[in-house]
Design a protein around this motif. Sequence first.
Motif, PDB file in Angstrom:
ATOM      1  N   GLN A 192       0.817  -1.141  -0.154  1.00  0.00           N
ATOM      2  CA  GLN A 192      -0.150  -0.040  -0.042  1.00  0.00           C
ATOM      3  C   GLN A 192       1.001   1.486   0.017  1.00  0.00           C
ATOM      4  O   GLN A 192       2.067   1.055   0.395  1.00  0.00           O
ATOM      5  CB  GLN A 192      -0.914  -0.058   1.370  1.00  0.00           C
ATOM      6  CG  GLN A 192      -1.919  -1.185   1.340  1.00  0.00           C
ATOM      7  CD  GLN A 192      -2.841  -0.993   0.024  1.00  0.00           C
ATOM      8  OE1 GLN A 192      -3.239  -0.252  -0.131  1.00  0.00           O
ATOM      9  NE2 GLN A 192      -3.025  -2.218  -0.663  1.00  0.00           N
ATOM     10  N   PRO A 193       0.371   2.432  -0.449  1.00  0.00           N
ATOM     11  CA  PRO A 193       1.110   3.529  -0.501  1.00  0.00           C
ATOM     12  C   PRO A 193       1.811   4.096   0.889  1.00  0.00           C
ATOM     13  O   PRO A 193       2.773   4.748   0.934  1.00  0.00           O
ATOM     14  CB  PRO A 193       0.164   4.558  -1.091  1.00  0.00           C
ATOM     15  CG  PRO A 193      -0.698   3.907  -2.049  1.00  0.00           C
ATOM     16  CD  PRO A 193      -0.915   2.566  -1.179  1.00  0.00           C
ATOM     17  N   HIS A 194       1.127   3.806   1.906  1.00  0.00           N
ATOM     18  CA  HIS A 194       1.469   4.329   3.329  1.00  0.00           C
ATOM     19  C   HIS A 194       2.560   3.105   3.724  1.00  0.00           C
ATOM     20  O   HIS A 194       3.095   3.553   5.012  1.00  0.00           O
ATOM     21  CB  HIS A 194       0.354   4.306   4.211  1.00  0.00           C
ATOM     22  CG  HIS A 194      -0.295   2.984   4.661  1.00  0.00           C
ATOM     23  ND1 HIS A 194      -1.231   2.425   3.615  1.00  0.00           N
ATOM     24  CD2 HIS A 194      -0.045   2.132   5.535  1.00  0.00           C
ATOM     25  CE1 HIS A 194      -1.390   1.068   4.306  1.00  0.00           C
ATOM     26  NE2 HIS A 194      -0.825   1.038   5.384  1.00  0.00           N
ATOM     27  N   GLN A 195       2.817   2.141   3.221  1.00  0.00           N
ATOM     28  CA  GLN A 195       3.662   1.169   3.735  1.00  0.00           C
ATOM     29  C   GLN A 195       5.240   1.595   3.509  1.00  0.00           C
ATOM     30  O   GLN A 195       5.591   1.999   2.337  1.00  0.00           O
ATOM     31  CB  GLN A 195       3.323  -0.105   3.487  1.00  0.00           C
ATOM     32  CG  GLN A 195       2.052  -0.894   4.034  1.00  0.00           C
ATOM     33  CD  GLN A 195       1.815  -2.300   3.418  1.00  0.00           C
ATOM     34  OE1 GLN A 195       1.726  -2.478   2.232  1.00  0.00           O
ATOM     35  NE2 GLN A 195       1.624  -3.108   4.283  1.00  0.00           N
ATOM     36  N   PHE A 196       6.091   1.214   4.233  1.00  0.00           N
ATOM     37  CA  PHE A 196       7.419   1.643   4.073  1.00  0.00           C
ATOM     38  C   PHE A 196       8.200   0.478   3.196  1.00  0.00           C
ATOM     39  O   PHE A 196       7.738  -0.365   3.341  1.00  0.00           O
ATOM     40  CB  PHE A 196       8.219   1.892   5.406  1.00  0.00           C
ATOM     41  CG  PHE A 196       7.782   2.953   6.115  1.00  0.00           C
ATOM     42  CD1 PHE A 196       8.149   4.094   5.636  1.00  0.00           C
ATOM     43  CD2 PHE A 196       6.996   3.134   7.353  1.00  0.00           C
ATOM     44  CE1 PHE A 196       7.758   5.389   6.504  1.00  0.00           C
ATOM     45  CE2 PHE A 196       6.656   3.803   8.132  1.00  0.00           C
ATOM     46  CZ  PHE A 196       6.828   5.026   7.575  1.00  0.00           C
ATOM     47  N   ILE A 197       9.492   0.775   2.737  1.00  0.00           N
ATOM     48  CA  ILE A 197      10.159  -0.107   2.131  1.00  0.00           C
ATOM     49  C   ILE A 197      11.495  -0.422   2.998  1.00  0.00           C
ATOM     50  O   ILE A 197      11.956   0.710   3.358  1.00  0.00           O
ATOM     51  CB  ILE A 197      10.634   0.482   0.678  1.00  0.00           C
ATOM     52  CG1 ILE A 197       9.687   0.870  -0.225  1.00  0.00           C
ATOM     53  CG2 ILE A 197      11.711  -0.565   0.009  1.00  0.00           C
ATOM     54  CD1 ILE A 197       8.823  -0.287  -0.565  1.00  0.00           C
ATOM     55  N   THR A 198      11.786  -1.561   3.197  1.00  0.00           N
ATOM     56  CA  THR A 198      12.882  -1.831   3.928  1.00  0.00           C
ATOM     57  C   THR A 198      14.224  -1.865   3.241  1.00  0.00           C
ATOM     58  O   THR A 198      14.261  -2.036   1.940  1.00  0.00           O
ATOM     59  CB  THR A 198      12.814  -3.192   4.826  1.00  0.00           C
ATOM     60  OG1 THR A 198      12.858  -4.326   3.857  1.00  0.00           O
ATOM     61  CG2 THR A 198      11.323  -3.212   5.650  1.00  0.00           C
TER      62      THR A 198
END
Length: 66
Positions: A38-44
């Motif tokens: 989702q757009p609100h989720q971060f990329i690790t």
Amino acid sequence: MKSNRVCIFPKDVQRITGRSERYGRLLLHQIRKHLDKQPHQFITVDEFAEFTGINIETVKDFLKNN
């Protein structure tokens, strides 16, 4: 004590790749789309390294130094 970050931001992508911050936002958007996030989720850091093909230790070392 400095903690290690888990997430990658557009400014980090800019510093790692030498490209613009706009490119960093675009790349993170492409990674989210590829991973079905989702757009609100971060990329690790791990996801970024795997997607770009950059060695994870290189990315972690770069984030520690900046």
